[in-house]
Write an enzyme that holds these catalytic residues in place. Sequence first.
Site: not given
Ligand SMILES: Cc1ncc(COP(=O)(O)O)c(C=O)c1O
Length: 407
Positions: A125, A194, A219-220, A366
């Site tokens: 990501f 992560d 939030y997921k 997705r």
């Molecule tokens: C693997 C991963 N890490 C981090 C994030 C985003 O993190 P944040 O916006 O909370 O910093 C996402 C968002 O979709 C994600 O999929």
Amino acid sequence: MSFTLAEARAADAADKLRPLRARFHLPEGLIYLDGNSLGPLPRKTAARLGTVVEEEWGEELIRSWNSRDWIGAPQRVGALIAPLIGAKPHEVIVADSTSVNLFKLLAAAARLSDRRTLLSEAGNFHTDLHIASGVADLLGLKLDVAPRADVEARIGADTALLLLTHVHYKTAERFDMARITAKARDAGATTIWDLSHSAGAVPLDLNGAGAELAVGCGYKYLNGGPGAPAFLYVAEHLQERLVSPLRGWMGHAEPFAFTDDYVPARGIDRMLAGTPPILSLAALECGLEAFEGVTIARLWSKANALFDVFHALVEQRCPDLACITPRLPEQRGSHISFRHLHAFEICQALIAAGVIGDFRAPDVVRFGLTPLYLGFEDLWQAVDRMAAIMDSESWRDPKYAVRGKVT
Ligand SMILES: Cc1ncc(COP(=O)(O)O)c(C=O)c1O
């Protein structure tokens, strides 16, 4: 495998987890397959936020930091996440965003090693890679971004840190946490996981896997609402050695002593920086309460049944969509992705037909298969609508090619 509407309805009728759906507000007629991106609204949340706003903030005002234990929310909500990820309650705390937590852990852990390489996966990501590059620049590390298949082989004598996303945001491929953590540790490197697409979705045993550091989104799958604060995990044995690079007062041993010098708090509390976002924490707490009385193992078992049905139906009825998610449960997370040159337009046409999935550039559509609130008929109806779109090629309507700021 063919799966009829009647069979889907029978599977829902036999599903012991079906009553959990009532814990969420799901708009009538809409099939929501995007809980891996933004979980839906738990029914309790609006009332709880009303109480926090009107009673706690409105009436009790600043006294609520003590009288309603606002000050303890990061730890209290962290302790609700702990059983979902196989951690001890005092090993998890809620704060900031995933990106910021990643920065804190990477920078803090880098200082524990003389080695100079931070290793991660190409196609991770992007925020993870961006944060890693920032930490590398700041601390004079070398960022090594290896293709997925080469990551393990690239762990070497100079690897200080290995940063991996447990379940890939696009393909849903899952790393073997225990094996890779052990391999990195044996080579003298610390792994940071992560868990954004894992927590609340797949079985996790951070303690059992020997995991030392992790971050993840609220939030997921945790249903904490848009922009919910994230969590971070630090294994007990590392807690007194890590010092956050963001030395905010909330991570101080005595924030209300107002001293000039920085003394980190004991344990995971030192990973806090500024004042906790109480409204957002209250919403995340409600999202986590939606897991009450159900284990991740039971949810995962239903998620696998949902996956098999969805995969088979799409294969049968939408053959132009190429699945890029592994079939075997231990090799993947709880979403399923398909490649198509016109994935964006197909996704938009689906949304117009009341099926919300999402698009990931350049060519992936997705779908989150979230067993807390999805049933088998939902999936059958979703694929039925998708087949109509694919068969008629209605996605070719130019209105489906219009891209908003958020895709
Ligand atoms: C693997 C991963 N890490 C981090 C994030 C985003 O993190 P944040 O916006 O909370 O910093 C996402 C968002 O979709 C994600 O999929």
